[in-house]
Write a protein that holds these residues in place. Structure first.
Motif, short mmCIF file in Angstrom:
data_model
loop_
_atom_site.label_atom_id
_atom_site.label_comp_id
_atom_site.label_asym_id
_atom_site.label_seq_id
_atom_site.Cartn_x
_atom_site.Cartn_y
_atom_site.Cartn_z
N ALA A 77 74.23 24.15 -10.98
CA ALA A 77 75.53 22.82 -11.26
C ALA A 77 75.41 22.82 -12.92
CB ALA A 77 75.29 21.86 -10.62
N ARG A 80 77.01 25.83 -14.38
CA ARG A 80 78.42 25.80 -14.40
C ARG A 80 79.20 25.05 -15.12
NH1 ARG A 80 78.17 26.33 -7.54
NH2 ARG A 80 76.55 28.27 -7.63
N ARG A 81 78.62 23.86 -15.51
CA ARG A 81 79.35 22.87 -16.22
C ARG A 81 79.51 23.21 -17.58
NH1 ARG A 81 76.77 17.76 -13.11
NH2 ARG A 81 77.79 18.33 -10.86
N VAL A 83 79.72 26.57 -18.25
CA VAL A 83 80.31 27.81 -18.32
C VAL A 83 81.92 27.65 -17.89
CG1 VAL A 83 80.53 30.07 -17.80
CG2 VAL A 83 78.44 29.12 -18.12
N TYR A 85 85.39 28.13 -16.36
CA TYR A 85 85.86 29.16 -15.08
C TYR A 85 87.17 29.01 -14.78
CZ TYR A 85 84.96 31.33 -10.50
OH TYR A 85 84.69 32.06 -9.43
N LEU A 92 94.19 24.65 -8.88
CA LEU A 92 94.13 23.33 -9.29
C LEU A 92 94.00 22.19 -8.33
CD1 LEU A 92 97.27 23.28 -12.02
CD2 LEU A 92 94.69 23.41 -12.40
N THR A 104 88.08 17.35 -15.23
CA THR A 104 87.22 17.65 -14.05
C THR A 104 85.66 17.56 -14.44
OG1 THR A 104 88.76 18.66 -12.77
CG2 THR A 104 86.38 18.99 -11.93
N VAL A 105 85.50 18.61 -15.66
CA VAL A 105 84.18 18.69 -15.72
C VAL A 105 83.58 17.64 -16.76
CG1 VAL A 105 82.55 20.36 -17.11
CG2 VAL A 105 84.17 21.27 -15.75
N LEU A 108 82.27 15.23 -14.67
CA LEU A 108 81.06 15.67 -13.95
C LEU A 108 79.97 15.50 -15.06
CD1 LEU A 108 81.98 18.83 -12.11
CD2 LEU A 108 81.49 16.77 -11.23
N ARG A 153 91.73 23.49 -18.19
CA ARG A 153 90.55 22.72 -17.23
C ARG A 153 89.36 23.56 -17.59
NH1 ARG A 153 90.77 22.26 -10.96
NH2 ARG A 153 90.85 24.52 -11.35
#
Ligand SMILES: Nc1ncnc2c1ncn2[C@@H]1O[C@H](COP(=O)(O)OP(=O)(O)O)[C@@H](O)[C@H]1O
Ligand SMILES: [Mg+2]
Lengths: 406, 243
Positions: A77, A80-81, A83, A85, A92, A104-105, A108, A153
């Motif tokens: 997790a 991925r935040r 990198v 994507y 979307l 979004t990120v 997070l 995004r």
């Protein structure tokens, strides 16, 4: 955050239950700030290779190093935040506004509201979307706008690495070209490390600093720069994949400024005719190009213009097509062919003449010997040696077009 | 489930269902006719059954929604659970309500609770199926993008999949609402009252039947509208699209 290096070291991936590996002994290294394109026929393992990087899939053996550190040491997790994507389906969230989608990120990562809002606005500006669109929902945007939001995004938390899986695959050709250009412009500013997946060799050549061509079973067929790939395909597979027109494809890699241009003889109205004629001796083309007082091309002079003591504005033909230094060679060649001529003045940002682009110069760039570009005079001399015609005019009279068409 | 077939059961369940004609019909000239004047005069007699009916509809819907949504989320997470779950809720739906009440009476006794248990069971299949369909219809690309950005499966379920499934979920909830209002018409078998009791109290008097039935229809419509209103409030993006 600055860009990261990415390295695949003998990476294998076999899906559970599969009898053959999807990726076999894949090794390559992407330098920080480069776009690496993974290209190959459908099912060759491009998506798999990309997803191994952010651990949406875990590798079977080998290593993937992000900035020298194995991704297997990272929590998925968290990795991925870090990198970016972006995928073809965009994905979307239809129930969230554009601004919320982009955020979004950052959300997070628990960014505070002010910072997130500022970042969203910065990104909307970056992708050329009006800030007011941030309040809209994805369904209210066009396909191209949605794709831009998808990229924004992915960039939201300023990731050092961006993974893009056929990001422009579902966009119509005209918009795809626009999005590609925009992305390249963006990349010029951001200098992220990018892994870009496509099955389209033309897109790969256009977007990639480096291209990894994969074949069935995830074998790396060649890893090279686009021009190396086009000039020296490693094997029959690569040769077939890049296509029979690979020589022509190289035109898409070069800009007008990259090749040796012919020297132009430029003159202004009111200049001394004799001095102007003398300039021809130094030029690669036996015609005088009339320019205005800022050096911008007005047209090719007729013989009558030189008959007086001073040059008058008497043109045999217009200066079209006028080519820019930054034009892609393929487009410039297309302009020449469309205008039914063999020469065109090349201008800089200010519009001033810098030289002449000719079919011969383009042809020479294609031949790719990298040597000297023969001038019209030299070519004429060569042909004179063959058929005894000693004038440079032989070049243009043969075509029956270009300068003589006025 | 016709009135005739259930008459013996009724007798067992209750002795006060077919009581006096409430003296009402006497005052209506045509005896068993519609008698709007009588309806107006006696309207307040229906308010209590109406309120019972409201509770008999809303409470099973609320409990049923939570239960079925939970089941559907489980079935979505563990796809192997979906077929047995679906079979179970489908079978629940096919049990005739009288039989259901008779079974339950041994457990929960006569009254409101029994009716609520049965009515809740009936909502399951409608809501379960729609929640599961809604969750499954979320495009793979959207879920993948969410995963790729580092959302956890819980964040994806509650933040992406459930919201995106809302339109389908609410469609199921609307059908469940009108269906529950209808089936609750038999709740009086379990001794839980409701408008069904009013109807069966004097089924030959048209004024009575019409008054109670119209109230049931209005209640069903009102519930559907209420669900629709909640849906619209919760899914602003849907309106934005059609604008
Ligand atoms: N989740 C999976 N499970 C099993 N096999 C898979 C899975 N995903 C892809 N594959 C197989 O791995 C190979 C490579 O797939 P993929 O990476 O998607 O190729 P590409 O993106 O180049 O089209 C294919 O043969 C595909 O069928
Ligand atoms: Mg793919």
């Amino acid at each position: 955050m600055q860009a990261a290096t990415l390295e695949f070291r003998h990476v294998h991936k076999q899906y559970p239950g599969a009898d053959k590996p999807a990726i076999a002994d894949l090794s390559f290294r992407v330098e920080a700030g480069d776009i690496c394109v993974l290209v190959g026929p459908s099912g060759c393992g491009k998506t798999t290779a990309m997803r191994l990087v952010n651990r949406m899939i875990d590798l079977t053996s080998g290593e993937i190093l992000l900035d020298g550190r194995s991704v297997m040491e990272r929590r998925p997790a968290e990795l991925r935040r870090e990198v970016g994507y972006a995928i073809q389906q965009i994905g979307l969230f239809p129930h969230r506004t554009i601004a919320d989608n982009i955020a979004t990120v950052p959300k997070l990562l628990n960014w505070d509201k002010t910072r997130t809002k500022a970042r969203v606005e910065e990104l909307l500006d970056l992708i050329g979307l009006d800030r007011s669109l941030g309040r809209r929902y994805p369904a209210q945007l066009s396909g191209g706008q949605r794709q831009r939001v998808g990229v924004a995004r992915a960039l939201a938390a300023d990731p050092p690495l961006l993974l893009m899986d056929e990001p422009f695959g579902a966009i119509d050709p005209i918009n795809r070209e626009r999005l590609q250009n925009e992305f390249l412009r963006l990349q010029g500013e951001l200098r992220k490390t990018v892994v870009f997946v496509t099955h389209d060799i033309d897109e790969a050549i256009k977007m990639g600093d480096k291209i990894a061509i994969l074949k069935e079973g995830g074998h790396l067929a060649q890893y090279a720069t686009p021009s190396e790939l086009l000039m020296y395909p490693a094997d029959k597979f690569v040769e077939d994949f890049v296509g029979a027109d690979r020589a022509l494809k190289r035109l898409a890699l070069q800009r007008v400024r990259d090749i040796d241009l012919w020297k132009a003889a430029t003159v202004r109205t009111g200049e001394d005719s004799a001095a102007a004629k003398a300039k021809l001796a130094d030029a690669d083309l036996p015609y005088l190009l009339l320019v205005d007082d800022r050096g911008r091309p007005k047209g090719w002079l007729s013989d009558r213009a030189l008959s007086g003591e001073r040059i008058v504005e008497d043109l045999r033909s217009s200066a079209d097509p006028i080519v820019e230094m930054d034009d892609i060679l393929r487009d410039a060649l297309s302009d020449l062919l469309a205008a039914d001529t063999r020469y065109g003045p090349v201008v800089d940002e200010a519009g001033a003449v810098r030289g002449i682009l000719s079919l011969e110069a383009v042809g020479h760039a294609l031949a790719a010997t990298g040597g000297h570009v023969p001038t019209a005079t030299e070519l004429a001399r060569e042909s004179a040696a063959h058929d005894g015609r000693a004038t440079a005019d032989g070049l243009s009279s043969g075509s029956g077009s270009d300068l003589a068409r006025s | 489930m016709s009135g005739l077939a259930v008459t013996p059961v009724l007798a067992q369940l209750s002795d006060d269902f077919f009581g006096d004609r409430q003296g009402a019909a006497d005052r209506c000239p045509g005896n068993n006719e519609l008698c709007p004047g009588w309806i107006v005069d006696n309207f307040t007699d229906y308010l209590n059954p109406l309120w019972e009916h409201v509770l008999l509809s809303v409470i099973p819907l609320a409990i049923g929604f939570v239960l079925a949504t939970g089941l559907a989320m489980l079935a979505h997470r563990y796809p192997k659970l979906a077929p047995p779950f679906l079979a179970f809720v489908s079978i629940l739906f096919t049990i005739p309500s009288i039989a259901f009440y008779l079974i339950l009476i041994n457990v929960t006794g006569r009254g409101f609770a029994t009716a609520v248990v049965a009515l809740t069971a009936y909502t399951q299949v409608l809501i379960f199926r729609n929640v599961l369909t809604g969750l499954r219809e979320v495009p793979q690309g959207t879920v993948e993008a969410a995963q790729g950005m580092g959302m956890s499966s819980r964040q994806i379920l509650f933040g992406v999949e459930l919201p995106m499934a809302l339109p389908t979920i609410f469609a199921g909830l609307r059908i469940a609402a009108s269906s529950t209002v209808g089936i609750a018409g038999f709740a009086f078998f379990a001794g839980a009252g409701g408008l069904g009791q009013s109807i069966f109290a004097d089924p030959r008097f048209r004024g009575n039947v019409v008054a109670a039935s119209v109230l049931m229809i209005l209640l069903a419509a009102a519930l559907e509208l209420a669900v629709l209103a909640v849906q619209r409030a919760l899914t602003p993006w849907q309106r934005a699209v059609s604008r």
